[in-house]
Write a protein that holds these residues in place. Structure first.
Motif, short mmCIF file in Angstrom:
data_model
loop_
_atom_site.label_atom_id
_atom_site.label_comp_id
_atom_site.label_asym_id
_atom_site.label_seq_id
_atom_site.Cartn_x
_atom_site.Cartn_y
_atom_site.Cartn_z
N UNK A 19 0.84 -1.20 0.00
CA UNK A 19 0.00 0.00 0.00
C UNK A 19 0.87 1.25 0.00
N UNK A 20 1.95 1.21 0.80
CA UNK A 20 2.85 2.36 0.86
C UNK A 20 3.51 2.60 -0.49
N UNK A 21 3.84 1.54 -1.18
CA UNK A 21 4.51 1.69 -2.47
C UNK A 21 3.59 2.27 -3.52
N UNK A 22 2.27 2.14 -3.31
CA UNK A 22 1.31 2.67 -4.26
C UNK A 22 1.08 4.17 -4.08
N UNK A 23 1.40 4.69 -2.87
CA UNK A 23 1.20 6.11 -2.60
C UNK A 23 2.23 6.93 -3.35
N UNK A 24 1.83 8.05 -3.90
CA UNK A 24 2.80 8.89 -4.62
C UNK A 24 3.78 9.54 -3.65
N UNK A 25 5.00 9.69 -4.07
CA UNK A 25 6.00 10.33 -3.23
C UNK A 25 5.69 11.81 -3.11
N UNK A 26 5.92 12.34 -1.89
CA UNK A 26 5.69 13.75 -1.66
C UNK A 26 6.82 14.54 -2.31
N UNK A 27 6.45 15.40 -3.21
CA UNK A 27 7.43 16.17 -3.96
C UNK A 27 7.63 17.53 -3.31
N UNK A 28 8.89 17.90 -3.08
CA UNK A 28 9.22 19.22 -2.55
C UNK A 28 9.33 20.18 -3.73
N UNK A 29 8.30 20.96 -3.92
CA UNK A 29 8.28 21.86 -5.08
C UNK A 29 9.32 22.98 -4.97
N UNK A 30 9.83 23.19 -3.75
CA UNK A 30 10.82 24.25 -3.56
C UNK A 30 12.25 23.77 -3.79
N UNK A 31 12.41 22.50 -4.10
CA UNK A 31 13.74 21.89 -4.16
C UNK A 31 14.70 22.64 -5.08
N UNK A 32 14.23 23.04 -6.21
CA UNK A 32 15.09 23.69 -7.20
C UNK A 32 14.86 25.20 -7.28
N UNK A 33 14.19 25.76 -6.30
CA UNK A 33 13.95 27.20 -6.32
C UNK A 33 15.26 27.95 -6.07
N UNK A 34 15.38 29.07 -6.69
CA UNK A 34 16.53 29.94 -6.45
C UNK A 34 16.36 30.66 -5.13
N UNK A 35 17.42 31.28 -4.65
CA UNK A 35 17.35 31.99 -3.39
C UNK A 35 16.37 33.16 -3.48
N UNK A 36 16.34 33.82 -4.63
CA UNK A 36 15.42 34.95 -4.77
C UNK A 36 13.97 34.48 -4.82
N UNK A 37 13.74 33.32 -5.44
CA UNK A 37 12.38 32.76 -5.50
C UNK A 37 11.91 32.38 -4.09
N UNK A 38 12.77 31.71 -3.33
CA UNK A 38 12.41 31.34 -1.96
C UNK A 38 12.10 32.58 -1.13
N UNK A 39 12.94 33.59 -1.27
CA UNK A 39 12.75 34.79 -0.46
C UNK A 39 11.45 35.51 -0.83
N UNK A 40 11.19 35.66 -2.10
CA UNK A 40 9.98 36.37 -2.53
C UNK A 40 8.72 35.61 -2.12
N UNK A 41 8.75 34.28 -2.23
CA UNK A 41 7.58 33.48 -1.82
C UNK A 41 7.36 33.57 -0.31
#
Length: 267
Positions: A19-41
């Motif tokens: 059942x666990x393997x069927x669940x989608x992995x939680x994606x960190x949408x901020x993983x590839x954000x730039x420093x300016x993107x993180x700060x502005x958000x």
């Protein structure tokens, strides 16, 4: 029986893993954000008063980009966000961390100021007024801590843009501490602890000489010494009271019987 039970347990474990393997992995949408993107958000979340989300983004910024001005600004923003969210302990911890790590930062005076605000707002809260909390039931520790924080700012950074407001708050806090002491002295007097009342009033006069609360402190000393039969001390207190406050209302019948609730400052 034992063998059957083991098979059941193994089957449950396998089903759970499937059942666990069927669940989608939680994606960190901020993983590839730039420093300016993180700060502005993060700033957008702050503007929307979503402080928990803002703190999370600022923390990611600091973790992913630990060097540079954005990381330093994120540390200050985290402290402010905790303060705005009402988390006093975390806010103070963030302030102390920044001051310890960056004692020579160009904006460290702001962190001293924020430390004062955190304790100040803990003492002067809307709920205290809403529920008409008796000042003798409050812990004056926050008042003293706020005063000490503002004083440290003024002493270290007399030319800071936050110094004038800090001085104004210090004056308010001095008066608040003096009135607290007078309220305690009045509390002792009402319960017949006249020596304790006189001593507390004397402490108010010694520690907060510039406060308007001195007038009532002298009056409490006068009445307490009268109850104790200490006529010389009574007369001295009366002489100082009438000399400094010739029009005092406390010596009128209304003044003697009036219960002054100083924390209701709007009345």
């Amino acid at each position: 029986m034992q063998k059957k039970l083991s098979l059941v347990v193994a089957s449950v474990v396998l089903l759970g893993m499937s059942a666990c393997s069927l669940l989608p992995e939680k994606v960190d949408e901020t993983k590839n954000w730039s420093v300016t993107k993180l700060y502005s958000e993060a700033r957008e979340e702050m503007a929307g008063q979503h402080y928990e989300a803002a703190i999370g983004l600022f923390q990611k910024l600091e973790a992913n980009y630990p060097f540079g001005n954005y990381a330093l600004q994120a540390q200050m923003e985290i402290a402010y966000a905790y303060y705005k969210s009402g988390d006093q302990a975390q806010a103070l911890a963030a302030v102390e961390r920044f001051i310890k790590l960056h004692p020579n930062h160009a904006n460290v005076d702001y962190m001293y100021y924020l430390r004062g605000l955190i304790s100040f707002n803990d003492q002067i809260s809307f709920l205290n007024f809403l529920y008409e909390q008796d000042p003798t039931e409050r812990d004056p520790k926050a008042t003293r801590e706020a005063f000490a924080a503002f004083k440290q700012l003024v002493d270290k950074f007399p030319n800071s843009k936050y110094a004038p407001d800090s001085l104004a708050r210090m004056n308010y806090l001095i008066d608040a501490m003096a009135k607290y002491e007078v309220h305690v002295a009045r509390y002792y007097y009402r319960r017949g602890a006249y020596l304790a009342a006189a001593n507390r009033a004397q402490t108010t006069i010694s520690d907060f000489a510039a406060s308007p609360a001195i007038e009532e402190a002298l009056f409490i000393m006068y009445r307490s010494y009268d109850k104790l039969g200490l006529t010389d001390l009574r007369d001295d207190a009366l002489r100082v009271l009438t000399k400094n406050y010739p029009n005092t209302a406390f010596l009128s019948p209304e003044g003697v019987n009036k219960e002054r609730k100083w924390w209701k400052f709007w009345q």
